[in-house]
Design an enzyme around this catalytic site. Sequence first.
Site, PDB file in Angstrom:
ATOM      1  N   CYS A 187      36.724  40.196  25.599  1.00 36.49           N
ATOM      2  CA  CYS A 187      37.378  41.023  26.621  1.00 36.49           C
ATOM      3  C   CYS A 187      37.633  42.454  26.158  1.00 36.49           C
ATOM      4  O   CYS A 187      38.028  43.306  26.961  1.00 36.49           O
ATOM      5  CB  CYS A 187      38.678  40.371  27.069  1.00 36.49           C
ATOM      6  SG  CYS A 187      38.420  38.798  27.921  1.00 36.49           S
ATOM      7  N   HIS A 233      35.252  48.482  43.110  1.00 35.49           N
ATOM      8  CA  HIS A 233      34.212  49.253  42.410  1.00 35.49           C
ATOM      9  C   HIS A 233      34.797  50.414  41.608  1.00 35.49           C
ATOM     10  O   HIS A 233      34.254  51.515  41.591  1.00 35.49           O
ATOM     11  CB  HIS A 233      33.117  49.710  43.384  1.00 35.49           C
ATOM     12  CG  HIS A 233      32.246  48.574  43.809  1.00 35.49           C
ATOM     13  ND1 HIS A 233      32.600  47.718  44.825  1.00 35.49           N
ATOM     14  CD2 HIS A 233      31.070  48.129  43.323  1.00 35.49           C
ATOM     15  CE1 HIS A 233      31.657  46.810  44.957  1.00 35.49           C
ATOM     16  NE2 HIS A 233      30.720  47.026  44.055  1.00 35.49           N
ATOM     17  N   GLU A 259      39.897  36.068  38.111  1.00 35.75           N
ATOM     18  CA  GLU A 259      38.788  36.845  37.556  1.00 35.75           C
ATOM     19  C   GLU A 259      37.490  36.050  37.599  1.00 35.75           C
ATOM     20  O   GLU A 259      36.417  36.633  37.659  1.00 35.75           O
ATOM     21  CB  GLU A 259      39.075  37.210  36.096  1.00 35.75           C
ATOM     22  CG  GLU A 259      40.193  38.191  35.922  1.00 35.75           C
ATOM     23  CD  GLU A 259      40.412  38.541  34.466  1.00 35.75           C
ATOM     24  OE1 GLU A 259      40.885  39.655  34.214  1.00 35.75           O
ATOM     25  OE2 GLU A 259      40.129  37.723  33.575  1.00 35.75           O
TER      26      GLU A 259
END
Length: 117
Positions: free
Chosen positions: A25, A69, A107
């Site tokens: 991550c 985005h 996620e």
Amino acid sequence: MFRITKEFHFSASHQLTHLPADHQCARLHGHNYIVVVELAGAELNSDGFVRDYHELAPLKNYIDGSFDHRHLNDVMEGPSTAENMARHFYDWCVSRWPETAAVRVSETPKTWAEYRP
């Protein structure tokens, strides 16, 4: 208690730079996020709703305009973890809809974080 939920989707990148360099991550990566807001009330309004789902459109607009985005490190304070995002969206929602009970953020299809006071 009556409870309703509504789901919102967005895609974004992030990087958890505070983690060790060998942690997956810590690398730049992205997710297709799901945000679920839950509202609860002991009574229904005169229309028979906890709240009309249409009234939650400002959350969609906020997500689309500020998160979709985007690189989350640029738009969030603190680490852009699912836990911090759940708290962020909860605070945003409860300031508009006091009956907000919780917010969940996913996620991946198998992972969820929730903030519920």
